[in-house]
Design a protein around this motif. Structure first.
Motif, mmCIF file in Angstrom:
data_model
loop_
_atom_site.group_PDB
_atom_site.id
_atom_site.type_symbol
_atom_site.label_atom_id
_atom_site.label_comp_id
_atom_site.label_asym_id
_atom_site.label_seq_id
_atom_site.Cartn_x
_atom_site.Cartn_y
_atom_site.Cartn_z
ATOM 1 N N VAL A 130 0.796 -0.910 -0.073
ATOM 2 C CA VAL A 130 0.337 -0.147 -0.482
ATOM 3 C C VAL A 130 0.716 1.005 -0.376
ATOM 4 C CG1 VAL A 130 -2.037 1.251 0.970
ATOM 5 C CG2 VAL A 130 -1.673 -0.910 1.160
ATOM 6 N N TYR A 131 0.288 2.266 -1.087
ATOM 7 C CA TYR A 131 1.564 3.229 -1.306
ATOM 8 C C TYR A 131 0.827 5.106 -1.018
ATOM 9 C CZ TYR A 131 4.245 -0.949 -2.989
ATOM 10 O OH TYR A 131 4.448 -1.790 -3.467
ATOM 11 N N PRO A 132 1.476 5.516 -0.836
ATOM 12 C CA PRO A 132 0.514 6.675 -0.081
ATOM 13 C C PRO A 132 0.999 7.381 -1.686
ATOM 14 C CG PRO A 132 3.320 7.314 0.354
ATOM 15 C CD PRO A 132 3.357 5.778 -0.211
ATOM 16 N N CYS A 133 -0.674 8.324 -1.461
ATOM 17 C CA CYS A 133 -0.972 9.257 -2.541
ATOM 18 C C CYS A 133 -1.527 10.615 -1.574
ATOM 19 C CB CYS A 133 -2.255 9.023 -3.082
ATOM 20 S SG CYS A 133 -1.452 7.125 -4.047
ATOM 21 N N GLN A 134 -1.479 11.707 -2.411
ATOM 22 C CA GLN A 134 -2.384 12.120 -2.513
ATOM 23 C C GLN A 134 -3.075 12.998 -1.084
ATOM 24 O OE1 GLN A 134 -3.745 14.682 -5.938
ATOM 25 N NE2 GLN A 134 -1.284 15.296 -7.013
ATOM 26 N N ASP A 135 -3.392 13.800 -0.582
ATOM 27 C CA ASP A 135 -4.674 13.898 0.549
ATOM 28 C C ASP A 135 -4.757 13.132 1.676
ATOM 29 O OD1 ASP A 135 -4.890 15.894 -0.995
ATOM 30 O OD2 ASP A 135 -6.216 14.542 -2.345
ATOM 31 N N GLN A 136 -2.826 12.279 2.062
ATOM 32 C CA GLN A 136 -3.483 11.255 3.327
ATOM 33 C C GLN A 136 -3.999 9.883 2.455
ATOM 34 O OE1 GLN A 136 -4.459 13.533 6.684
ATOM 35 N NE2 GLN A 136 -2.146 13.645 6.905
ATOM 36 N N GLU A 137 -3.743 9.959 1.307
ATOM 37 C CA GLU A 137 -4.662 8.506 1.287
ATOM 38 C C GLU A 137 -3.607 8.117 0.591
ATOM 39 O OE1 GLU A 137 -8.831 9.733 -0.142
ATOM 40 O OE2 GLU A 137 -7.531 10.117 -2.021
ATOM 41 N N TRP A 138 -4.519 6.505 0.283
ATOM 42 C CA TRP A 138 -3.749 5.342 -0.183
ATOM 43 C C TRP A 138 -3.530 4.555 -1.417
ATOM 44 C CZ3 TRP A 138 1.296 4.378 2.541
ATOM 45 C CH2 TRP A 138 1.323 5.495 4.291
ATOM 46 N N VAL A 139 -2.437 3.566 -1.667
ATOM 47 C CA VAL A 139 -3.597 2.902 -3.410
ATOM 48 C C VAL A 139 -2.325 1.709 -2.838
ATOM 49 C CG1 VAL A 139 -1.311 4.026 -4.989
ATOM 50 C CG2 VAL A 139 -3.440 2.586 -5.566
ATOM 51 N N CYS A 140 -3.722 0.445 -2.868
ATOM 52 C CA CYS A 140 -3.063 -0.607 -3.483
ATOM 53 C C CYS A 140 -2.908 -1.434 -4.487
ATOM 54 C CB CYS A 140 -3.558 -1.707 -2.930
ATOM 55 S SG CYS A 140 -5.085 -1.097 -1.504
ATOM 56 N N ILE A 141 -1.773 -1.859 -4.791
ATOM 57 C CA ILE A 141 -0.884 -2.377 -5.880
ATOM 58 C C ILE A 141 -0.345 -4.111 -5.483
ATOM 59 C CG2 ILE A 141 0.635 -1.849 -7.841
ATOM 60 C CD1 ILE A 141 0.678 0.867 -7.221
ATOM 61 N N ALA A 142 -0.498 -4.768 -6.286
ATOM 62 C CA ALA A 142 0.461 -5.991 -6.222
ATOM 63 C C ALA A 142 0.519 -6.217 -8.527
ATOM 64 C CB ALA A 142 -0.766 -6.647 -5.498
ATOM 65 N N ALA A 143 1.396 -7.366 -8.110
ATOM 66 C CA ALA A 143 1.687 -7.690 -8.956
ATOM 67 C C ALA A 143 2.291 -8.991 -8.696
ATOM 68 C CB ALA A 143 2.933 -7.487 -9.877
ATOM 69 N N GLY A 144 1.396 -10.648 -9.929
ATOM 70 C CA GLY A 144 1.354 -11.599 -9.467
ATOM 71 C C GLY A 144 2.371 -12.513 -9.957
#
Length: 407
Positions: free
Chosen positions: A247-261
């Protein structure tokens, strides 16, 4: 053997239509098991009393019939008031169990036997019943006397030890995750027991341990210790077979989940970042390389995501075949159009005339059960259960009420 042909008032469809379940449960895990069966179409009857209200009916509220905690876990159920501290009340429950297919209990250890409603007694009045008992350590063994709530059994089951940031102490896990997992395990076991009873006419005693239910979630960690002597530690959001997975930081203290299988997904992600040379960087070319250099990989991705809007980034990555999603807040969850479109939320009607959404089942079926009624008010279905199910006259019902048996 009674089965789907049982005459019940509320015919809603689903694989368990016509199956009657009696709940002798408290708080969350036991009622959650009943909720899953109700969502499969069963008629689920909660036994309650004014003198021994479920904590979810009273915690932090003035109106016991509008308590959010109770409403969340009891949609599509019926409520019957029976005083379990009276002999007549216990006999009334036994009469109801004669007309039931399943009973679920999660009272404190020993309480159900002291009430005279243990499996051996219930089996005498209904040999074909499926009796599900839920306890922290189950009903047998040296620790069966212990009781506990979600924070206890999620820790004792080993799950909490694996929840936390790398190189830091465990931070624990959401308690409702434990209750709902335990309740779901009990529901699955109950459905299997009912299937057996329906085929053979033989009842079942199903003993479900909360601690064992939690441990079943981390079988890989248990086997790693059993075979290799390796004790796993908390490692944040990392995954044994994926990198990146975080889970990686984004604007406005939001986060994005990213995965590579796999390596192909990694190549799509590396290309999508637009970072020069990343797709060909030998540190990340294969899964084993990415796992060996995961800290550096996470740092690169975190720097790349930091100035982007989480929702927009997730959508862009999804369109390029990369597994990604904004990390949802509660508001995000209830406003997500995908969940609404998939029918995850259902609008249900309450006895006071209100209509509000509730979370539906985590599955879809070609012939699923209708979900239309919210959690019941206390004793809402007394007349149906005592009159139509048990065949008591209005005079008999009034007498029991006056004696405090059905209050």
């Amino acid at each position: 053997m009674t089965s789907h042909t049982r005459s019940v008032k509320y015919q809603r469809g689903g694989p368990l239509q016509g199956v009657r379940v009696v709940e002798l449960t408290k708080v969350w895990a036991g009622p959650y098991a009943g909720k899953q069966l109700a969502y499969l179409g069963a008629e689920v009857i909660r036994i309650e009393s004014e003198g021994s209200l479920d904590v979810t009916r009273v915690y932090g509220v003035k109106d016991i019939n509008r308590a959010p905690g109770f409403q969340a876990v009891n949609p599509e159920k019926l409520s019957a008031q029976i005083n379990m501290k009276s002999d007549k009340g216990i006999n009334l429950i036994l009469d109801l169990l004669k007309e039931a297919d399943i009973v679920i209990e999660n009272l404190r250890p020993g309480a159900i036997e002291r009430l005279g409603l243990g499996y051996e007694r219930v089996k005498e009045v209904n040999p074909a019943i499926v009796y599900t008992s839920m306890g922290m350590y189950g009903s047998e063994g040296p620790l069966a006397y212990q009781t506990g709530y979600a924070p206890c059994f999620v820790a004792l089951g080993g799950v909490s030890a694996l929840a936390g940031y790398e190189s830091e102490p465990p931070t624990g896990i959401n308690i409702r995750y434990a209750d709902s997992t335990f309740g779901t395990a009990a529901a699955v076991a109950t459905a299997a027991g009912y299937y057996h009873a329906r085929r053979t006419g033989e009842g079942q005693f199903i003993d479900v341990s909360a601690v064992e239910s939690m441990t079943s979630m981390i079988g890989d960690a248990v086997m790693d210790y059993t075979l290799n002597g390796h004790v796993r530690q908390a490692d944040g959001n990392r995954h044994e077979d994926m990198a990146p997975h975080g889970v990686y930081p984004c604007q406005d203290q939001e986060w994005v989940c990213i995965a590579a299988g796999d390596d192909q997904q990694w190549q799509r992600l590396a290309t999508a970042t637009g970072i020069e040379g990343l797709a060909k960087d030998p540190r990340f070319s294969r899964l084993s390389d990415r796992k060996a250099n995961e800290t550096e990989l996470d740092a690169i991705l975190a720097e790349w995501t930091r100035d982007k809007a989480a929702a927009d980034l997730a959508l862009t990555l999804q369109q390029q075949g990369v597994a990604a999603c904004k990390s949802f807040s509660s508001i995000d969850l209830i406003s997500d159009h995908h969940l609404w479109a998939k029918g995850f939320y259902s609008d249900v009607n309450y006895p006071d005339g209100d209509s509000r959404p509730t979370t539906g089942p985590g599955w879809t079926m070609s012939r699923g059960a209708a979900i239309e009624r919210g959690a019941p008010s206390l004793g809402q279905h007394n007349a149906y259960i005592f009159g139509e199910v048990l065949g008591l006259s209005e005079e008999e019902q009034a007498a029991l009420s006056n004696e405090g048996v059905t209050k």
